[in-house]
Write a protein that holds these residues in place. Structure first.
Motif, PDB file in Angstrom:
ATOM      1  N   GLU A 129      -1.400  -1.111  -2.216  1.00  0.00           N
ATOM      2  CA  GLU A 129      -0.210  -0.496  -2.721  1.00  0.00           C
ATOM      3  C   GLU A 129       0.486   0.341  -1.838  1.00  0.00           C
ATOM      4  O   GLU A 129       1.675   0.225  -1.319  1.00  0.00           O
ATOM      5  N   ASN A 130      -0.494   1.280  -1.118  1.00  0.00           N
ATOM      6  CA  ASN A 130      -0.032   2.297  -0.163  1.00  0.00           C
ATOM      7  C   ASN A 130       0.385   1.630   0.980  1.00  0.00           C
ATOM      8  O   ASN A 130       1.339   1.909   1.791  1.00  0.00           O
ATOM      9  N   GLN A 131      -0.450   0.488   1.434  1.00  0.00           N
ATOM     10  CA  GLN A 131      -0.011  -0.131   2.657  1.00  0.00           C
ATOM     11  C   GLN A 131       1.446  -1.047   2.675  1.00  0.00           C
ATOM     12  O   GLN A 131       2.117  -0.775   3.581  1.00  0.00           O
ATOM     13  N   ILE A 132       1.528  -1.543   1.225  1.00  0.00           N
ATOM     14  CA  ILE A 132       2.699  -2.239   1.172  1.00  0.00           C
ATOM     15  C   ILE A 132       3.964  -1.126   1.309  1.00  0.00           C
ATOM     16  O   ILE A 132       4.889  -1.538   1.889  1.00  0.00           O
ATOM     17  N   GLU A 133       3.701   0.048   0.406  1.00  0.00           N
ATOM     18  CA  GLU A 133       4.743   0.905   0.509  1.00  0.00           C
ATOM     19  C   GLU A 133       5.047   1.296   1.855  1.00  0.00           C
ATOM     20  O   GLU A 133       6.377   1.614   2.177  1.00  0.00           O
ATOM     21  N   SER A 134       4.193   1.527   2.737  1.00  0.00           N
ATOM     22  CA  SER A 134       4.297   1.908   4.301  1.00  0.00           C
ATOM     23  C   SER A 134       5.126   0.903   4.813  1.00  0.00           C
ATOM     24  O   SER A 134       5.986   1.310   5.739  1.00  0.00           O
ATOM     25  N   LEU A 135       5.019  -0.312   4.617  1.00  0.00           N
ATOM     26  CA  LEU A 135       5.726  -1.424   5.048  1.00  0.00           C
ATOM     27  C   LEU A 135       7.044  -1.580   4.805  1.00  0.00           C
ATOM     28  O   LEU A 135       7.972  -2.067   5.447  1.00  0.00           O
ATOM     29  N   ALA A 234       3.492  -9.876   2.717  1.00  0.00           N
ATOM     30  CA  ALA A 234       2.991 -11.036   1.816  1.00  0.00           C
ATOM     31  C   ALA A 234       1.268 -11.181   1.583  1.00  0.00           C
ATOM     32  O   ALA A 234       1.013 -11.655   0.665  1.00  0.00           O
ATOM     33  N   GLU A 235       0.511 -11.086   2.759  1.00  0.00           N
ATOM     34  CA  GLU A 235      -0.727 -11.191   2.698  1.00  0.00           C
ATOM     35  C   GLU A 235      -1.359  -9.941   1.872  1.00  0.00           C
ATOM     36  O   GLU A 235      -2.293 -10.292   1.181  1.00  0.00           O
ATOM     37  N   TYR A 236      -0.831  -8.890   2.008  1.00  0.00           N
ATOM     38  CA  TYR A 236      -1.310  -7.756   1.059  1.00  0.00           C
ATOM     39  C   TYR A 236      -1.221  -8.073  -0.398  1.00  0.00           C
ATOM     40  O   TYR A 236      -2.075  -7.790  -1.120  1.00  0.00           O
ATOM     41  N   GLU A 237       0.124  -8.519  -0.705  1.00  0.00           N
ATOM     42  CA  GLU A 237       0.301  -9.022  -2.077  1.00  0.00           C
ATOM     43  C   GLU A 237      -0.660 -10.151  -2.692  1.00  0.00           C
ATOM     44  O   GLU A 237      -1.073  -9.981  -3.886  1.00  0.00           O
ATOM     45  N   ALA A 238      -0.777 -11.160  -1.619  1.00  0.00           N
ATOM     46  CA  ALA A 238      -1.800 -11.977  -1.982  1.00  0.00           C
ATOM     47  C   ALA A 238      -3.227 -11.574  -2.315  1.00  0.00           C
ATOM     48  O   ALA A 238      -3.952 -11.662  -3.220  1.00  0.00           O
TER      49      ALA A 238
END
Length: 674
Positions: A129-135, A234-238
């Motif tokens: 989630e942190n990585q998704i937020e940073s992206l 998309a990969e992080y969310e998967a």
């Protein structure tokens, strides 16, 4: 109304019987083991620390597994589960679980492993989630974030202060790196925190352009992706979805193990019992073939020890009276009524060795004052009935809780009686309901008098009851002095105070001040007035001359006596403290009457009746709760400060018998076969 006499019981038995004897003592739960044998070359003590710690660790593992199970498969409990007490189980059922302890412990560790996996997966989700937020700010970027550029060009990716414009970036570069003209600035996105941008320049000019940008607050992103941000997200969310699915599967697996809950409770208590036994085992003086166990036992429990241990094992049992300097643990013994108040005394302090146990005397005053403070018959009936029902419905509740429920039941009965005496039934609800809904006022008369109509009368009686309470406390002090053979102290510290106080009271009653309070003049015979003066003078002179009797200096002795006489102000303060009986009694009635008046303001129609019922229920529930707490707190204060302050020292230590102190279940005839 007594402190049980304690004796020291010492058992010397064969070493081969030590576990069986300890188990028997533990199941009986009547001995506090306390060794007085000094270290001797003929005796040694067994090191049981590692074994005991192993048992404690196993008990903690089972407890942790139970917590995990309760988290994902909560145990179905009733609203009054806390009153139910520990479940009673038979020896056969308990031993059946013990025989499977290795299997149960494997299940417990399996639950802990599953819980650990859930925690790891949740940590992984948080990281994703942190990585998704940073992206998120870089979603419009069509190249990977770690893109280095072409052979001759470079890409600088980073953030600048909020509000930074494209033109401002160009000006910044032109100002600090004017020789670099081949520059392209692209604003990716912006928000309230930063502006996200990509700057393209010639590779040979990359360093100079970045230095120029940094003067304006340019910073590289803390996290980058080696893919296009949208694809990386998309990969992080998967991956996050996979972890969520795995967590759901684990939670379902944990929930499926609900059937081992009882076994975990049994095994936790089993290891807890063994840990306690091995803790005691490590304190036993032992020789090659024998061991000794010694401790405190109430005198009435000694025959049970002699029968259970003496008849069942080859041993010697020595029973001896305690030495004068020995301070034994305290066990109180009172009748069924007074025993319910023992928790009040224990919360203050237990009596020390040889001290008077005031529980029985205190209990009567406690119930008396509590009822006088709450003083509403309906509230008292509700309290008494509710506590009675709870006691009958939950016979296995904890000892402390059971005593408290009994105490409040007796206090409820007292409140009922005082309410009838004062004519309080939900305040004045009978008057209000009859006048509002039936057009005719009906009043239930007070059996004695109504405090709201005559508060000064209640004040006088409150102070009078307080004087009786204080005088009883002083009398107990006198009893203890006589018991210890201190006749002079009894005369000087008790009799003289009685003389002074009674004399002053008799002098006060015929005065105009007292008459204005009472509303009528009291006239004593001349002989009684003379007696009052004589008592007061004898008491005052006696205190001045005798209070400092331990000091041989005459001047200092008189000074100490005068100072002690000044303590009459303390007595005045103590007596005035009982005015809280008036204050809380009036508060209950006044608030109840206000609630009734508010409830009746909607009139006598159907709507008015509904509103009346709602306000009545809510208002009186709050009034009962608030004044119940007030009565409890202030009744305790009258015992702790005013009553105990006259004679009680306390300081005794509680009796802690060696027993099967389980957490979840109570096992009948706990023994071990291994």
């Amino acid at each position: 109304m007594a402190v049980l006499q304690m004796q020291r019981v010492s058992i010397c038995a064969l070493k081969k019987d030590r576990k069986a004897i300890l188990e028997k003592l533990q199941s009986m739960g009547i001995m506090e083991i306390n060794h007085v044998i000094d270290d001797d070359e003929d005796f040694e003590r067994m090191d049981t620390m590692n074994v005991r710690q192993g048992f404690e660790k196993n008990a903690q593992t089972a407890d942790h597994a139970l917590d995990i199970l309760n988290q994902y498969a909560p145990e179905k409990k009733s609203l009054f589960a806390s009153l139910e007490g520990k479940k009673l189980v038979g020896q056969e059922q308990f031993q059946k679980a013990v025989s499977r302890k290795k299997e149960i412990m494997r299940d417990a560790k399996g639950l802990m492993d599953l819980s650990k996996e859930i925690a790891e997966n949740k940590a992984g989700i948080q990281k994703l989630e942190n990585q998704i937020e940073s992206l998120s700010p870089w979603m419009a970027l069509e190249v990977p974030m770690n893109y280095k550029g072409t052979a001759k060009t470079a890409m600088l990716l980073g953030t600048m202060a909020p509000g930074t414009t494209q033109e401002a970036v160009y000006r910044l570069i032109a100002e600090h790196a004017p020789e670099n003209t081949a520059v392209d600035v692209e604003i990716i996105t912006s928000d309230k925190d930063a502006v996200y941008l990509a700057v393209f320049c010639m590779k040979k000019e990359e360093r100079a352009v970045e230095d120029a940008l940094r003067t304006g607050g340019f910073a590289r992103p803390t996290q980058t992706a080696n893919q296009i941000p949208a694809k990386a997200k998309a990969e992080y969310e998967a991956e996050k979805e996979k972890l969520l699915n795995r967590i759901a599967a684990i939670e379902k697996e944990i929930s499926g193990k609900e059937g081992i809950r009882e076994d975990l409770k049994f095994i936790s208590d089993y290891f807890r019992i063994r840990a306690e036994k091995y803790e005691i085992l490590g304190t036993l003086p032992q020789s090659k073939r024998t061991f000794i166990v010694s401790g405190y036992v109430a005198k009435k429990g000694v025959p049970a020890i002699e029968k259970a241990i003496g008849n069942g094992f080859d041993c010697i049992i020595d029973v001896e009276e305690l030495k004068d300097e020995e301070e034994p643990p305290i066990v109180l013994q009172n009748n069924g009524f007074s025993a319910s108040m023992e928790g009040v005394l224990e919360s203050y302090a237990l009596p020390h060795k040889g001290e008077f146990d005031p529980t029985t005397i205190m209990s009567f005053f406690y119930v008396f004052f509590f009822g006088m403070m709450l003083s509403d018959a309906a509230y008292g009936a509700i309290l008494a009935i509710a506590c009675f029902v709870v006691l009958k419905k939950f016979p296995r509740m904890g000892t402390g809780m059971k005593k408290m429920m009994k105490m409040f039941m007796y206090c409820g009965v007292s409140t009922l009686i005082w309410g009838i005496l004062f004519g309080g039934y939900f305040g004045n609800v009978v008057d209000i309901v009859s006048s509002t809904f039936f057009g005719k006022t009906v009043t239930v008369p007070a059996l004695w008098f109504a405090p709201l109509d005559d508060p000064m009368k209640l004040l006088i009686y409150s102070l009078a009851f307080g004087l009786v309470h204080l005088f009883v406390g002083l009398g107990i002090k006198g009893y203890m002095l006589l018991k210890d053979g201190k006749t002079l102290d009894f005369f000087c510290d008790v009799v003289l105070w009685y003389a002074l106080l009674i004399g002053l009271i008799l002098l006060l009653i015929p005065t105009d001040i007292f008459a204005s309070i009472m509303g009528s003049k009291v006239v004593f015979p001349a002989a009684l007035n003379t007696l009052a003066k004589v008592l007061a003078i004898i008491g005052a002179l006696g205190l001045v001359l005798m209070s400092g009797r331990a000091n041989k200096n005459p001047a200092l002795r008189i000074a100490l006596g005068a100072y002690d006489l000044y303590n009459i102000t303390g007595w005045l303060s103590d007596v005035l403290s009982y005015s809280r009986l008036l204050a809380l009694g009036l508060a209950t009635g006044v608030i109840a009457s206000v609630i009734n008046q508010m409830a009746s303001m909607a009139g006598n129609g159907i709507v008015g009746a509904i509103i009346f019922i709602l306000i009545f229920i809510v208002g009186h529930t709050l009034n009962l709760a608030i004044n119940l707490l007030g009565a409890y707190v202030h009744t305790n204060r009258l015992q702790f400060v005013e009553f105990f302050g006259k004679f009680y020292e306390g300081g005794g230590k509680a009796f802690h018998p060696f027993e099967a102190d389980t957490m979840y279940v109570t096992v009948q005839d706990v023994t071990e076969n291994n």
